[in-house]
Write a protein that holds these residues in place. Structure first.
Motif, PDB file in Angstrom:
ATOM      1  N   TYR A 118       0.716  -1.162  -0.003  1.00 38.46           N
ATOM      2  CA  TYR A 118       0.149   0.023  -0.034  1.00 38.46           C
ATOM      3  C   TYR A 118       1.024   1.381   0.091  1.00 38.46           C
ATOM      4  CZ  TYR A 118      -4.532  -2.499   1.108  1.00 38.46           C
ATOM      5  OH  TYR A 118      -5.533  -3.041   0.862  1.00 38.46           O
ATOM      6  N   ILE A 119       2.052   1.192   0.778  1.00 44.10           N
ATOM      7  CA  ILE A 119       2.681   2.519   0.987  1.00 44.10           C
ATOM      8  C   ILE A 119       3.450   2.691  -0.451  1.00 44.10           C
ATOM      9  CG2 ILE A 119       5.135   3.187   1.647  1.00 44.10           C
ATOM     10  CD1 ILE A 119       4.102   1.645   4.409  1.00 44.10           C
ATOM     11  N   TYR A 120       3.964   1.586  -1.297  1.00 44.91           N
ATOM     12  CA  TYR A 120       4.333   1.627  -2.516  1.00 44.91           C
ATOM     13  C   TYR A 120       3.454   2.475  -3.335  1.00 44.91           C
ATOM     14  CZ  TYR A 120       5.741   0.463  -7.317  1.00 44.91           C
ATOM     15  OH  TYR A 120       5.936   0.412  -8.660  1.00 44.91           O
ATOM     16  N   LYS A 121       2.277   1.988  -3.484  1.00 44.31           N
ATOM     17  CA  LYS A 121       1.056   2.508  -4.411  1.00 44.31           C
ATOM     18  C   LYS A 121       1.018   3.841  -3.893  1.00 44.31           C
ATOM     19  CE  LYS A 121      -1.118  -1.832  -5.574  1.00 44.31           C
ATOM     20  NZ  LYS A 121      -2.100  -2.775  -5.335  1.00 44.31           N
ATOM     21  N   GLY A 122       0.903   4.313  -2.735  1.00 48.45           N
ATOM     22  CA  GLY A 122       0.799   5.617  -2.393  1.00 48.45           C
ATOM     23  C   GLY A 122       1.862   6.456  -2.791  1.00 48.45           C
ATOM     24  N   VAL A 123       3.042   6.163  -2.529  1.00 49.07           N
ATOM     25  CA  VAL A 123       4.108   6.876  -2.834  1.00 49.07           C
ATOM     26  C   VAL A 123       4.208   7.424  -4.338  1.00 49.07           C
ATOM     27  CG1 VAL A 123       6.905   6.917  -2.924  1.00 49.07           C
ATOM     28  CG2 VAL A 123       5.537   6.222  -0.673  1.00 49.07           C
ATOM     29  N   SER A 134      14.648   3.002  -6.579  1.00 51.60           N
ATOM     30  CA  SER A 134      14.515   3.653  -5.375  1.00 51.60           C
ATOM     31  C   SER A 134      14.307   2.871  -4.211  1.00 51.60           C
ATOM     32  CB  SER A 134      13.503   4.678  -5.638  1.00 51.60           C
ATOM     33  OG  SER A 134      13.923   5.706  -6.512  1.00 51.60           O
ATOM     34  N   LEU A 135      14.913   3.294  -3.084  1.00 46.86           N
ATOM     35  CA  LEU A 135      14.796   2.797  -1.794  1.00 46.86           C
ATOM     36  C   LEU A 135      13.541   3.618  -1.056  1.00 46.86           C
ATOM     37  CD1 LEU A 135      15.167   0.924   0.524  1.00 46.86           C
ATOM     38  CD2 LEU A 135      17.168   2.279   1.232  1.00 46.86           C
ATOM     39  N   ILE A 136      12.376   3.106  -1.055  1.00 46.30           N
ATOM     40  CA  ILE A 136      11.164   3.745  -0.573  1.00 46.30           C
ATOM     41  C   ILE A 136      11.241   3.355   1.075  1.00 46.30           C
ATOM     42  CG2 ILE A 136       8.858   3.876  -0.396  1.00 46.30           C
ATOM     43  CD1 ILE A 136       8.899   3.090  -3.319  1.00 46.30           C
ATOM     44  N   MET A 137      11.163   4.448   1.906  1.00 47.24           N
ATOM     45  CA  MET A 137      11.316   4.065   3.327  1.00 47.24           C
ATOM     46  C   MET A 137       9.993   4.946   4.124  1.00 47.24           C
ATOM     47  SD  MET A 137      14.353   5.508   5.485  1.00 47.24           S
ATOM     48  CE  MET A 137      14.561   5.247   7.295  1.00 47.24           C
ATOM     49  N   ASP A 138       9.146   4.080   4.942  1.00 45.44           N
ATOM     50  CA  ASP A 138       8.008   4.653   5.701  1.00 45.44           C
ATOM     51  C   ASP A 138       8.450   4.289   7.080  1.00 45.44           C
ATOM     52  OD1 ASP A 138       5.566   4.573   6.853  1.00 45.44           O
ATOM     53  OD2 ASP A 138       4.894   5.429   4.901  1.00 45.44           O
ATOM     54  N   GLY A 210      11.234   8.951   0.830  1.00 40.56           N
ATOM     55  CA  GLY A 210      10.655   8.902   2.148  1.00 40.56           C
ATOM     56  C   GLY A 210       9.305   9.175   2.166  1.00 40.56           C
ATOM     57  N   SER A 211       8.316   8.554   3.028  1.00 45.32           N
ATOM     58  CA  SER A 211       6.810   8.757   3.030  1.00 45.32           C
ATOM     59  C   SER A 211       6.808   8.966   4.581  1.00 45.32           C
ATOM     60  CB  SER A 211       6.136   8.077   2.205  1.00 45.32           C
ATOM     61  OG  SER A 211       6.075   6.870   2.933  1.00 45.32           O
ATOM     62  N   SER A 212       5.608   9.461   5.052  1.00 44.46           N
ATOM     63  CA  SER A 212       5.108   9.580   6.388  1.00 44.46           C
ATOM     64  C   SER A 212       5.819  10.413   7.313  1.00 44.46           C
ATOM     65  CB  SER A 212       4.969   8.239   6.876  1.00 44.46           C
ATOM     66  OG  SER A 212       3.869   7.492   6.344  1.00 44.46           O
ATOM     67  N   GLY A 213       5.092  10.623   8.404  1.00 43.37           N
ATOM     68  CA  GLY A 213       5.692  11.537   9.506  1.00 43.37           C
ATOM     69  C   GLY A 213       6.825  12.285   9.557  1.00 43.37           C
ATOM     70  N   VAL A 295      10.690  12.990  -1.070  1.00 43.66           N
ATOM     71  CA  VAL A 295       9.659  12.844  -0.280  1.00 43.66           C
ATOM     72  C   VAL A 295       8.313  12.664  -1.003  1.00 43.66           C
ATOM     73  CG1 VAL A 295       8.560  13.567   1.799  1.00 43.66           C
ATOM     74  CG2 VAL A 295      10.910  13.728   1.761  1.00 43.66           C
ATOM     75  N   SER A 296       7.539  11.668  -0.689  1.00 48.72           N
ATOM     76  CA  SER A 296       6.172  11.860  -1.286  1.00 48.72           C
ATOM     77  C   SER A 296       5.255  11.920   0.068  1.00 48.72           C
ATOM     78  CB  SER A 296       5.714  10.380  -2.122  1.00 48.72           C
ATOM     79  OG  SER A 296       4.518  10.177  -2.107  1.00 48.72           O
ATOM     80  N   LYS A 297       4.243  12.989  -0.212  1.00 53.85           N
ATOM     81  CA  LYS A 297       3.045  13.389   0.841  1.00 53.85           C
ATOM     82  C   LYS A 297       2.180  12.226   0.777  1.00 53.85           C
ATOM     83  CE  LYS A 297       4.153  17.355   2.796  1.00 53.85           C
ATOM     84  NZ  LYS A 297       4.197  17.730   4.140  1.00 53.85           N
ATOM     85  N   TYR A 298       2.294  11.280  -0.021  1.00 58.11           N
ATOM     86  CA  TYR A 298       1.458   9.911  -0.127  1.00 58.11           C
ATOM     87  C   TYR A 298       2.023   8.892   0.438  1.00 58.11           C
ATOM     88  CZ  TYR A 298      -1.873  12.869  -2.929  1.00 58.11           C
ATOM     89  OH  TYR A 298      -2.829  13.769  -3.645  1.00 58.11           O
ATOM     90  N   ALA A 299       1.136   8.151   1.308  1.00 53.95           N
ATOM     91  CA  ALA A 299       1.357   6.780   1.678  1.00 53.95           C
ATOM     92  C   ALA A 299       0.324   5.889   1.763  1.00 53.95           C
ATOM     93  CB  ALA A 299       2.152   7.235   3.235  1.00 53.95           C
ATOM     94  N   LEU A 300       0.371   5.151   2.949  1.00 55.24           N
ATOM     95  CA  LEU A 300      -0.738   4.116   3.196  1.00 55.24           C
ATOM     96  C   LEU A 300      -2.174   4.372   2.556  1.00 55.24           C
ATOM     97  CD1 LEU A 300      -0.586   1.187   5.023  1.00 55.24           C
ATOM     98  CD2 LEU A 300      -2.641   2.423   5.799  1.00 55.24           C
ATOM     99  N   LYS A 301      -2.454   5.472   3.300  1.00 58.96           N
ATOM    100  CA  LYS A 301      -4.114   5.633   2.870  1.00 58.96           C
ATOM    101  C   LYS A 301      -4.496   5.889   1.505  1.00 58.96           C
ATOM    102  CE  LYS A 301      -3.486  10.177   5.241  1.00 58.96           C
ATOM    103  NZ  LYS A 301      -2.255   9.976   5.178  1.00 58.96           N
ATOM    104  N   GLU A 302      -3.369   6.679   0.852  1.00 60.31           N
ATOM    105  CA  GLU A 302      -3.577   7.013  -0.659  1.00 60.31           C
ATOM    106  C   GLU A 302      -3.173   5.691  -1.477  1.00 60.31           C
ATOM    107  OE1 GLU A 302      -2.642  10.586   1.727  1.00 60.31           O
ATOM    108  OE2 GLU A 302      -1.538   8.767   1.605  1.00 60.31           O
ATOM    109  N   GLY A 303      -2.310   5.018  -1.026  1.00 60.26           N
ATOM    110  CA  GLY A 303      -2.373   3.688  -1.797  1.00 60.26           C
ATOM    111  C   GLY A 303      -3.591   2.774  -1.671  1.00 60.26           C
TER     112      GLY A 303
END
Length: 311
Positions: A118-123, A134-138, A210-213, A295-303
């Motif tokens: 989900y995080i990947y889809k959101g990002v 890319s190395l995506i990290m949440d 990076g995504s989230s907080g 940085v992507s402002k989108y993460a799990l919920k947008e995924g």
């Protein structure tokens, strides 16, 4: 008939509610709010959600229930997801039953693998991550998801139970963090992130996304430093230079709670957890020789939303 969807992310530290309207292949955000619930506090390393944490969760979700009702989101169009603190709690069934009974919100507990997808889809929805790996990290309060992928596919993914709340309770015995505790923290990363080292060796990602907080807050700190204001609301794709990351890192690690709170762009919700989180970012950048941060402002919920809309 309302085409509105409600997505709730029950994070370890923060609960998020996103209400959106499908608009062809895109979505329009109708309402979005994050509130601290801190369900990991005091119990995360003991594998329980404490009674106090349960009360905080119910208070936030009762408020979300009011919002869902006022925006006329149907129960069957409401999707709530429990992540690390919930999936690892021995009393998760009681926790979820009580939420359903008192707020009529049904919580689906997802594993780390699903969370990473989900995080990947959101990002990917929020940022153009390009064709190279890319190395995506949440960094969550309970777990940290790492995904290696490009704009079209995932090459590797894994969830690690080393989130900010867990690390704070284990290592942040002094504020500011002492040199000894920082060394212990980095040794903990070394021990727990061996699968990540193997994957990075195999796929050689060129940048960190990076995504989230913590990453959102680093963007805010960067904007305040450069422009004296918050980042533009509709924007979801940002770059942070290494120089800026290390400027913020130095400020975050040198100060105590009140001094960090005085950093322009800092928010109360992140002020303590950001210490261990920037240490993790520093560790990943240095260990793997990565010199670019997006940085992507989108993460799990947008995924979740992207997946629901693709159905």
């Amino acid at each position: 008939m309302s085409s509105r969807l409600g997505i709730i992310d029950l994070g370890t530290n923060t609960f998020h509610l996103l209400i959106a309207e499908a608009n062809g292949p895109h979505f329009k955000t109708v309402f979005h709010e994050s509130r601290p619930a801190r369900i990991g506090l005091g119990g995360i390393n003991k594998r329980i959600i404490t009674p106090e944490a349960q009360d905080r969760a119910l208070a936030v979700l009762s408020y979300f229930r009011e919002k869902l009702d006022s925006f006329e989101v149907m129960p069957e169009k409401t999707f709530a997801f429990g992540t690390s603190a919930v999936r690892n709690a021995e009393n998760r069934h009681e926790f979820c039953s009580e939420i359903l009974e008192k707020t009529n919100i049904e919580v689906t507990v997802i594993d780390g693998n699903r969370e990473a997808e989900y995080i990947y889809k959101g990002v990917r929805h929020g940022a153009d991550i390009g064709d190279g790996p890319s190395l995506i990290m949440d960094i969550g309060g309970g777990s940290v998801e790492f995904i290696i992928g490009n704009r079209s596919q995932i090459f590797w993914k894994q969830s690690f139970e080393i989130g900010g709340q867990r690390l704070m309770e284990k290592f942040m015995r002094n504020d500011p963090l002492s040199q000894a505790d920082r060394r212990a923290l980095y040794n903990h990363f070394d021990e727990n992130l061996i699968p990540l080292a193997n994957a990075v060796h195999q796929y050689a990602p060129e940048k960190l996304v990076g995504s989230s907080g913590t990453f959102d807050t680093l963007v805010d700190i960067d904007f305040h430093y450069r422009t004296g204001s918050w980042p533009p609301a509709p924007e979801t794709d940002f770059d942070i230079t290494l120089e800026e990351f290390y400027r913020a890192y130095a400020l975050i690690l040198s100060g105590n709670h009140d001094e960090r709170m005085a950093i322009p762009g800092m928010i109360e919700l992140r002020v303590d957890m950001i210490v261990v989180a920037v240490c993790l970012i520093d560790y990943v950048l240095k260990t793997h020789g990565i010199r670019q941060i997006q940085v992507s402002k989108y993460a799990l919920k947008e995924g979740v939303l992207a997946e629901l809309m693709a159905r």
